[in-house]
Design a protein around this motif. Structure first.
Motif, PDB file in Angstrom:
ATOM      1  N   LEU A 222      -2.765  11.635   3.471  1.00  0.00           N
ATOM      2  CA  LEU A 222      -3.033  10.663   2.412  1.00  0.00           C
ATOM      3  C   LEU A 222      -2.385   9.321   2.737  1.00  0.00           C
ATOM      4  O   LEU A 222      -2.980   8.257   2.527  1.00  0.00           O
ATOM      5  CB  LEU A 222      -2.512  11.198   1.070  1.00  0.00           C
ATOM      6  N   ILE A 223      -1.168   9.368   3.258  1.00  0.00           N
ATOM      7  CA  ILE A 223      -0.502   8.123   3.652  1.00  0.00           C
ATOM      8  C   ILE A 223      -1.279   7.436   4.772  1.00  0.00           C
ATOM      9  O   ILE A 223      -1.478   6.210   4.753  1.00  0.00           O
ATOM     10  CB  ILE A 223       0.945   8.428   4.095  1.00  0.00           C
ATOM     11  N   GLY A 224      -1.739   8.204   5.751  1.00  0.00           N
ATOM     12  CA  GLY A 224      -2.480   7.621   6.870  1.00  0.00           C
ATOM     13  C   GLY A 224      -3.795   7.009   6.447  1.00  0.00           C
ATOM     14  O   GLY A 224      -4.127   5.880   6.859  1.00  0.00           O
ATOM     15  N   SER A 225      -4.566   7.698   5.634  1.00  0.00           N
ATOM     16  CA  SER A 225      -5.860   7.168   5.197  1.00  0.00           C
ATOM     17  C   SER A 225      -5.681   5.944   4.303  1.00  0.00           C
ATOM     18  O   SER A 225      -6.453   4.970   4.395  1.00  0.00           O
ATOM     19  CB  SER A 225      -6.647   8.255   4.458  1.00  0.00           C
ATOM     20  N   THR A 226      -4.657   5.963   3.462  1.00  0.00           N
ATOM     21  CA  THR A 226      -4.406   4.795   2.608  1.00  0.00           C
ATOM     22  C   THR A 226      -3.946   3.608   3.443  1.00  0.00           C
ATOM     23  O   THR A 226      -4.308   2.458   3.147  1.00  0.00           O
ATOM     24  CB  THR A 226      -3.340   5.139   1.559  1.00  0.00           C
ATOM     25  N   ALA A 227      -3.173   3.854   4.470  1.00  0.00           N
ATOM     26  CA  ALA A 227      -2.742   2.769   5.358  1.00  0.00           C
ATOM     27  C   ALA A 227      -3.936   2.132   6.067  1.00  0.00           C
ATOM     28  O   ALA A 227      -3.988   0.904   6.225  1.00  0.00           O
ATOM     29  CB  ALA A 227      -1.733   3.290   6.374  1.00  0.00           C
ATOM     30  N   VAL A 228      -4.901   2.941   6.472  1.00  0.00           N
ATOM     31  CA  VAL A 228      -6.121   2.393   7.091  1.00  0.00           C
ATOM     32  C   VAL A 228      -6.907   1.579   6.079  1.00  0.00           C
ATOM     33  O   VAL A 228      -7.478   0.524   6.407  1.00  0.00           O
ATOM     34  CB  VAL A 228      -6.978   3.527   7.680  1.00  0.00           C
ATOM     35  N   LEU A 229      -6.933   2.021   4.807  1.00  0.00           N
ATOM     36  CA  LEU A 229      -7.632   1.274   3.763  1.00  0.00           C
ATOM     37  C   LEU A 229      -6.987  -0.093   3.550  1.00  0.00           C
ATOM     38  O   LEU A 229      -7.683  -1.120   3.479  1.00  0.00           O
ATOM     39  CB  LEU A 229      -7.618   2.076   2.463  1.00  0.00           C
ATOM     40  N   ILE A 230      -5.666  -0.134   3.466  1.00  0.00           N
ATOM     41  CA  ILE A 230      -4.971  -1.416   3.270  1.00  0.00           C
ATOM     42  C   ILE A 230      -5.179  -2.331   4.474  1.00  0.00           C
ATOM     43  O   ILE A 230      -5.436  -3.541   4.326  1.00  0.00           O
ATOM     44  CB  ILE A 230      -3.469  -1.161   3.025  1.00  0.00           C
ATOM     45  N   ALA A 231      -5.041  -1.784   5.676  1.00  0.00           N
ATOM     46  CA  ALA A 231      -5.230  -2.592   6.882  1.00  0.00           C
ATOM     47  C   ALA A 231      -6.658  -3.112   6.981  1.00  0.00           C
ATOM     48  O   ALA A 231      -6.881  -4.231   7.464  1.00  0.00           O
ATOM     49  CB  ALA A 231      -4.863  -1.771   8.116  1.00  0.00           C
ATOM     50  N   CYS A 241     -15.166   1.423   1.699  1.00  0.00           N
ATOM     51  CA  CYS A 241     -14.796   1.607   0.300  1.00  0.00           C
ATOM     52  C   CYS A 241     -13.912   2.851   0.152  1.00  0.00           C
ATOM     53  O   CYS A 241     -13.704   3.609   1.111  1.00  0.00           O
ATOM     54  CB  CYS A 241     -16.038   1.732  -0.575  1.00  0.00           C
ATOM     55  N   VAL A 242     -13.425   3.063  -1.047  1.00  0.00           N
ATOM     56  CA  VAL A 242     -12.513   4.180  -1.303  1.00  0.00           C
ATOM     57  C   VAL A 242     -13.214   5.516  -1.076  1.00  0.00           C
ATOM     58  O   VAL A 242     -12.627   6.473  -0.537  1.00  0.00           O
ATOM     59  CB  VAL A 242     -11.961   4.073  -2.739  1.00  0.00           C
TER      60      VAL A 242
END
Length: 403
Positions: A222-231, A241-242
Motif C-alpha cells: 500500500l505504501i509503494g502504490s501510494t508513493a507511485v500515485l503521489i510521484a 487514477c486511484v
C-alpha cells in the motif's frame, strides 16, 4: 627659418627643421644606443606595438640632433649655431631611424612578450570547460539560463534528504521485502508507461516515509502504490487514477485506505516531495559528456539496479549518477572523467572510484536471481539490450581507473 619650412623635404613627415638649432646648442650629441636605452616597455604607448615603437623613436630624435659618430666628432663650436638645411635634417633623421631600427636588439620584442605571457601561463594550464547550455539559450522552454543554478540548488537540497540506516527501526520489514517492493514498482512503471523520474521519486518517498513511520509488512505494498500515485501527480502530465492503483494491487486495499495513506505520506514529509533523484543528475551529466543514447541507457541501467539495493540508499543521488555514467563510459571505451564533467558535477574522478567498483561488482554478481524486473526491462532492444553487456573485469577496471 622660412627657407627650411618652405622646402619639399616636409613630405618625409619628420620633425620640423626650425627646432634643430636650439636642440643642437643645448644637447650634446649622443650615440643611437642611448636613445634606445631610454625606451621603457612600460610606456603608455605600449612597447610591443609597432606603431607605438615608431612614435617613441621619432620623438627621441626630436630632442637630440643625432647624426652619427662622425658628425658628433667633426662638429666645431663655431658651426654649432648654424642651422642645417631642411633636406639635411630630414635625411639625417631618416638615416638615424634606419640605424636605430637595425641596432634594436631582436631579443627585445620576445622579452616583452615573454613578460606579458607570464600571468597567462596558469590560464593556459586551466582545462577548457565547455558551456553545455549555450545551444539552448534561444529555447524559452529549456530554461538554459538557469540550468546551472537549478542543479546547484538540487545539490544543496541533497543535504536535507540524506537517508539514515532506518531498517533497524523497522520491526516487521527487512531489506529483502523492500527489494521485492521496488522490483514490483519497476513493473508498475512499465505497465503504466510512466516516466523514469516517477519511479525514482516513488522509491525515495517510500524510504523517507519508512524513516519516520514503523510499518507492518501487510501495508508495504500500500505504501509503494501510494508513493507511485503521489510521484505520478508530481511528474506526469496524465497520472493514473486511484482505481488503476487499486487494480494493480489486486483489490487488496480499499479506496479509503489508499487516500488515507496518501494523506499520511504527505503530512509525514511536510508536503516537501521535491526530492533530488539520481535520474535528473544522470541526464545532466550525460549531456556534459555528449554521450549517445546507448551510453545513457547503459548508465540508466546501472543506476536503476541500485534502486532495489538497500546498501545504496544512503548514497548521494548526484554521486550515484556520476559513478554510473563513469562506469558506462569506461565500459564503452569512451574515455574517463573530463574537465567539463568535473565542473558541472562537482566530483573529480578519484571521488567516484570506490562507488564505480561497487557498481561493477553489483553488475557482475546479482544478489537475488528472483528480482529480474530491471534486467528484463533493459534486455529489450528498445533499451539497446544493455543488460546483456559483459561486465568489466575487476582488474581491467582498476587499470582504467588508474590511467
Amino acid at each position: 627659418m622660412p627657407v627650411a619650412r618652405g622646402t619639399k623635404a616636409q613630405s618625409t613627415k619628420q620633425p620640423r627643421a626650425s627646432k634643430a638649432p636650439s636642440v643642437t646648442e643645448n644637447v650634446p650629441p649622443q650615440k643611437d644606443e642611448g636613445c634606445q636605452a631610454k625606451r621603457s616597455p612600460s610606456s603608455p604607448q605600449g612597447g610591443p606595438k609597432k606603431r607605438s615603437a615608431f612614435g617613441d623613436i621619432t620623438n627621441a630624435h626630436k630632442n637630440q640632433a643625432v647624426t652619427g659618430k662622425k658628425e658628433g666628432v667633426k662638429a666645431p663650436t663655431n658651426k654649432a649655431t648654424r642651422a642645417p638645411t631642411a633636406p639635411t635634417v630630414a635625411k639625417n633623421n631618416e638615416i638615424n631611424l634606419k640605424k636605430s631600427l637595425k641596432k634594436t636588439p631582436p631579443a627585445e620584442v620576445p622579452v616583452e612578450h615573454e613578460k606579458d605571457s607570464v600571468p597567462e601561463e596558469p590560464v593556459q594550464q586551466v582545462p577548457v570547460v565547455e558551456d553545455i547550455d549555450k545551444e539552448q539559450l534561444g529555447d524559452p522552454y529549456a530554461n538554459a539560463e538557469y540550468a546551472k543554478e537549478i542543479f546547484d540548488y538540487m545539490r544543496e537540497r541533497e543535504d536535507k534528504f540524506l537517508l539514515p540506516d532506518y531498517m533497524e527501526k523497522q520491526p516487521d520489514i527487512s531489506r529483502d521485502m523492500r527489494a521485492i517492493l521496488v522490483d514490483w514498482m519497476v513493473e508498475v512503471q512499465e505497465n503504466f508507461e510512466l516516466n523514469h523520474e516517477t519511479l525514482y521519486l516513488a522509491v525515495k518517498l517510500v524510504d523517507h516515509y519508512l524513516v519516520e513511520v514503523a510499518s507492518m509488512r501487510d501495508k508495504l505494498q500500500l505504501i509503494g502504490s501510494t508513493a507511485v500515485l503521489i510521484a505520478s501527480k508530481f511528474e506526469e502530465r496524465c497520472p493514473p487514477c486511484v482505481d488503476d492503483f487499486l487494480y494493480i494491487c489486486d483489490d487488496a486495499y480499499k479506496r479509503e485506505e489508499l487516500i488515507a495513506m496518501e494523506t499520511s505520506i504527505l503530512r509525514t514529509l511536510n508536503f516537501d516531495i521535491n526530492i533530488p533523484i539520481p535520474y535528473r543528475f544522470l541526464r545532466r551529466f550525460a549531456k556534459c559528456a555528449r554521450a549517445s543514447m546507448e551510453t545513457l541507457t547503459l548508465a540508466r541501467f546501472l543506476c536503476e539496479m541500485t534502486l532495489q539495493e538497500y546498501d545504496y540508499v544512503r548514497e548521494r543521488p548526484s554521486k550515484l549518477a556520476a559513478s554510473s555514467l563513469l562506469l558506462a563510459l569506461i565500459m564503452k571505451n569512451l574515455g574517463g572523467w573530463t574537465p567539463t564533467l568535473e565542473y558541472y558535477s562537482g566530483y573529480c574522478a578519484q571521488d567516484l572510484h570506490p562507488l564505480v567498483k561497487r557498481l561493477n561488482f553489483l553488475l557482475t554478481y546479482q544478489p537475488c536471481d528472483k528480482l529480474k524486473a530491471v534486467r528484463t526491462k533493459y534486455s529489450h532492444r528498445v533499451f539497446f539490450e544493455v543488460a546483456k553487456m559483459t561486465p568489466m573485469d575487476m582488474m581491467k577496471l582498476e587499470e582504467k581507473l588508474k590511467s
